[in-house]
Scaffold this motif. Structure first.
Motif, mmCIF file in Angstrom:
data_model
loop_
_atom_site.group_PDB
_atom_site.id
_atom_site.type_symbol
_atom_site.label_atom_id
_atom_site.label_comp_id
_atom_site.label_asym_id
_atom_site.label_seq_id
_atom_site.Cartn_x
_atom_site.Cartn_y
_atom_site.Cartn_z
ATOM 1 N N GLY A 152 -24.534 -13.479 46.622
ATOM 2 C CA GLY A 152 -23.856 -14.610 46.004
ATOM 3 C C GLY A 152 -24.773 -15.719 45.536
ATOM 4 N N ILE A 153 -24.336 -16.959 45.762
ATOM 5 C CA ILE A 153 -25.062 -18.138 45.287
ATOM 6 C C ILE A 153 -26.466 -18.189 45.883
ATOM 7 N N ILE A 168 -16.183 -19.666 42.399
ATOM 8 C CA ILE A 168 -17.388 -18.930 42.021
ATOM 9 C C ILE A 168 -17.154 -17.453 42.335
ATOM 10 N N ARG A 169 -17.537 -16.591 41.401
ATOM 11 C CA ARG A 169 -17.341 -15.156 41.595
ATOM 12 C C ARG A 169 -18.440 -14.612 42.521
ATOM 13 N N ARG A 211 -16.861 -19.529 37.766
ATOM 14 C CA ARG A 211 -18.215 -19.431 37.249
ATOM 15 C C ARG A 211 -18.981 -18.352 38.001
ATOM 16 N N SER A 212 -20.054 -17.873 37.402
ATOM 17 C CA SER A 212 -20.863 -16.840 38.045
ATOM 18 C C SER A 212 -21.836 -17.475 39.028
ATOM 19 N N ALA A 213 -22.350 -16.648 39.942
ATOM 20 C CA ALA A 213 -23.356 -17.121 40.883
ATOM 21 C C ALA A 213 -24.609 -17.584 40.155
ATOM 22 N N ASP A 214 -24.946 -16.942 39.040
ATOM 23 C CA ASP A 214 -26.119 -17.353 38.265
ATOM 24 C C ASP A 214 -25.927 -18.754 37.679
ATOM 25 N N ASP A 215 -24.699 -19.069 37.238
ATOM 26 C CA ASP A 215 -24.416 -20.422 36.752
ATOM 27 C C ASP A 215 -24.649 -21.444 37.864
#
Length: 308
Positions: free
Chosen positions: A37-38, A201-202, A247-251
């Protein structure tokens, strides 16, 4: 990072030698909860930006999956004092300055206040609050030496507590309070403290949280299921919807990297439109009006045979 060093040999033109900076000499960032994840995305983003990342993971298989140039996985359970002591020793052996500590490790639990056993409350606070305090205390000497910063990953749940979010939001409200106090204590000493407040967050954490919620719902008494069963189903469905569209973890990782690298970081960053909207509403609306808005937003997710 290559360093160009001119060496003058007698009267001839200088000869240029390329010297590679080792991981020991680069600035270091510690990221807890980096298995997925994040946390994992943040470790990769910070390594891409040239930092040596000490990435805390729980299992050897997670370490193997994350290991890459610039990323050094370390086994870290932030509720275990010996793990934290080993991390502090590793940071102390690092020649490069400790640029930042990113307190990201967390677990997610959604349950009505009445229905969550006290041991589950304590476990949640051990991971989401006390563990962060312990890691911060252990690494503060290095952060103070190098004028580093602390980046605490909170949540929109640190500003607004929706139904069944009492336990999780309680830990995040507390983390926000600790962050405010820490910022006011450390700013005069050259250490900045930043809070990150993600919305949906996904990540795998959201899926694990839904699974935990279902497990806890099954353990409720028949009376509690009568009182809260439809509510828990609605919250679970809403959470799944928000996560899917989040939002994505990359965001999120790019926002966290900005908090680490900005010359003058803000005290707080939200991630996602939902987080920005809800944190603003919590500041300006009366409690009863906010209650009605949250109830209206949840209503479409109730089982069809149930009225909120």
């Amino acid at each position: 990072m290559p360093i160009t060093i001119p060496l003058t040999l007698s009267s001839e033109m200088p000869t240029v030698v390329q010297v590679t900076t080792s991981s020991e000499q680069r600035e270091c960032v510690v990221v807890t909860g980096a298995s997925t994840g994040i946390g994992a995305a943040s470790a990769r983003e910070l390594a891409r930006r040239g930092f040596h990342v000490l990435a805390g993971v729980r299992r050897d298989c997670d370490a193997d999956a994350l290991r890459a140039p610039g990323i050094e996985p370390v086994i870290l359970d932030i509720t275990q004092p010996d793990h934290i002591a080993e991390l502090a020793t590793r940071v102390g052996s690092q020649a490069g300055a400790l640029r930042a500590l990113v307190n990201n490790a967390a677990i997610s639990v959604n349950a009505p206040v009445e229905a969550l056993p006290l041991e589950e409350w304590r476990r949640l606070f051990e991971v989401n609050l006390f563990g962060h305090v312990a890691v911060t205390q252990a690494l503060l000497p290095a952060l103070l030496r190098h004028c580093g910063r602390v980046v605490n990953i909170s949540s929109v749940g640190g500003k607004i507590a929706m139904a069944t979010y009492g336990p999780y939001a309680g830990t995040k409200f507390a983390l926000e309070a600790v962050s405010d106090a820490l910022r006011r204590e450390l700013t005069p000493l050259g250490v900045q403290v930043v809070v990150i407040e993600p919305g949906g967050i996904r990540t795998e954490m959201a899926d694990r949280g839904i699974a935990t919620t279902s497990r806890l719902a099954e353990a409720m008494s028949p009376q509690q299921r009568d009182r809260y069963g439809p509510l828990v189903q609605a919250v679970t469905a809403q959470t799944a919807a928000f996560t899917t569209s989040g939002r994505s973890a990359d965001d999120a990782a790019r926002v966290i990297a900005k908090a680490v690298t900005a010359g003058k970081p803000r005290t707080r960053y939200t991630i996602g439109r939902d987080a920005a909207l809800l944190t603003r509403l919590s500041r300006v609306l009366p409690d009863r009006m906010l209650d009605r808005i949250l109830a209206a937003g949840l209503r479409p997710y109730y089982p069809k045979t149930t009225t909120a």
